[in-house]
Design a protein around this motif. Structure first.
Motif, PDB file in Angstrom:
ATOM      1  N   GLN A 241      50.218  45.897  34.840  1.00 38.08           N
ATOM      2  CA  GLN A 241      48.856  45.809  34.820  1.00 38.08           C
ATOM      3  C   GLN A 241      49.402  43.859  35.654  1.00 38.08           C
ATOM      4  O   GLN A 241      49.939  43.538  35.203  1.00 38.08           O
ATOM      5  N   ARG A 243      46.473  41.000  34.839  1.00 38.12           N
ATOM      6  CA  ARG A 243      46.213  40.185  34.318  1.00 38.12           C
ATOM      7  C   ARG A 243      45.379  39.582  35.029  1.00 38.12           C
ATOM      8  O   ARG A 243      44.977  38.953  34.749  1.00 38.12           O
ATOM      9  N   GLU A 247      41.643  42.914  38.475  1.00 38.77           N
ATOM     10  CA  GLU A 247      41.391  44.260  37.380  1.00 38.77           C
ATOM     11  C   GLU A 247      40.622  44.005  36.292  1.00 38.77           C
ATOM     12  O   GLU A 247      40.274  45.651  36.428  1.00 38.77           O
TER      13      GLU A 247
END
Length: 384
Positions: A241, A243, A247
């Motif tokens: 991930q 952030r 994304e």
């Protein structure tokens, strides 16, 4: 390497900001070159960024020194590394100092003006994007040129990166050579047929969520397929991930197409990633040139090929040296979504082609050897 050559070889210090537990192409390159250098009999010491309390250290066949740096390119990190280099200048002075990525190069660019801090044997490896970033900044361009002039050996992983380096830094012309990447030495493949009855075909991407890696291009191309084909597919994305806005954009785009299943699998460890490769049918990483960031090679293409996966990729940077069009995969010009969708459609409809490309990929992925690259990096310095 003969015993006499090993005895005569100077100590080698490999200094990097990207090393285990950091993941990615450069970190893999630094780790594998270090293991290969030790296997060749060189007295090797690796200096690397702090690992973090949560990471269990591996057992290495060389000395590893963890530095109190986080491994970024900011001024604080450069200052801390510079202090370490100054403190150990007597050990480094007559050794071979190898900088396999841009982080420590930035520090050495500043120290090179002081002869007492500059090693007599210096080896550099360039991967792609840093060449453009160095060339884009007038003051870094001048520092990089000076550093290359001081280097004994300059290497790249691909012909593409070599040409890019020579275009911007012709000072490297008389000292440049190729040290191609290879499969990880701990890479194990259990042959699978990738032909499962009654299951959806899996298109897989492995790479950080970043605009250059092109997950959005793959996703949009798959969404251009007919509803019938989309219903036969799943798109799996392996990436930590971030952030980031990118994304968010990828996730929002995936949600807007309800008849294409998209799974975000996170940042998987290598032992779990092997199983994901074996459950996939097509590998896709449709990288693009993004600002000053380019795809110099892509070790992940070799990993996918070694698992017998046909590859779909954009023909940019050094990708064509990792994926052979029509032999191990299909290359498409970037920013041609209809052609990209057509490549996926061709592989979806033609299982024999998938098998043919995958079988060729297994052989192609094993053509390079880390020890050959390590020997090319350092052995010429022994006899010079």
């Amino acid at each position: 390497m003969s015993d006499s050559a090993t005895t005569a070889a100077p100590s080698v210090f490999l200094i990097t900001h990207e090393f285990y537990p950091t993941r990615g192409g450069i970190a893999t390159f630094a780790e594998e070159i270090a293991k290969a250098t030790a296997a060749l009999g060189y007295d090797l010491e690796v200096w690397a960024q702090a690992a973090g309390k949560e990471a269990a250290e591996k057992r290495w066949p060389f000395r590893l020194r963890r530095l109190p740096i986080k491994g970024s390119h900011d001024w604080g990190c450069q200052l801390l590394l510079g202090c370490q280099l100054i403190r150990e200048r007597r050990r480094l002075r007559y050794a071979v100092v190898y900088l396999p990525e841009p982080g420590p190069m930035l520090t050495m660019m500043l120290l090179q003006f002081f002869r007492t801090f500059r090693p007599e044997r210096l080896v550099l490896t360039f991967h792609g994007s840093e060449i453009l970033k160095f060339a884009h900044s007038p003051w870094r361009r001048g520092l990089a040129r000076r550093l290359i002039r001081h280097a004994n050996r300059v290497t790249t992983l691909t012909n593409y990166t070599q040409e890019l380096l020579l275009t911007h830094f012709p000072e490297a012309a008389n000292k440049i050579m190729l040290t191609p990447g290879a499969l990880r030495t701990d890479f194990a493949v259990v042959p699978t047929s990738h032909q499962r009855q009654g299951e959806k075909l899996v298109v897989l991407t492995v790479g950080r969520l970043h605009p250059r890696k092109g997950q959005l291009h793959t996703l949009k191309a798959l969404q251009m397929l007919s509803p019938h084909l989309r219903s036969r597919l799943e798109y799996w994305i392996v990436a930590g991930q971030s952030r980031s806005r990118y994304e968010t954009l990828v996730r929002d785009t995936a949600r807007r197409c309800s008849d294409l299943a998209v799974r975000f699998l996170g940042n998987l460890p290598d032992d779990e990633l092997a199983g994901v490769y074996d459950r996939a049918d097509i590998f896709a990483m449709t990288s693009i040139n993004y600002g000053l960031s380019v795809e110099g090679f892509g070790l992940v293409y070799l990993e996918a090929a070694a698992h017998g996966l046909p590859v779909v990729a954009h023909d940019v940077g050094g990708v064509s040296e990792a994926v052979v069009h029509g032999v191990t995969g299909l290359l498409v010009p970037p920013h041609r979504p209809a052609q990209l969708a057509a490549a996926f459609e061709q592989l979806i409809y033609d299982p024999a082609l998938r098998q043919q490309l995958g079988a060729a990929g297994r052989e192609w992925a094993t053509r390079n050897c880390w020890e050959q690259s390590a020997e090319a990096l350092f052995r010429p310095l022994v006899s010079s």
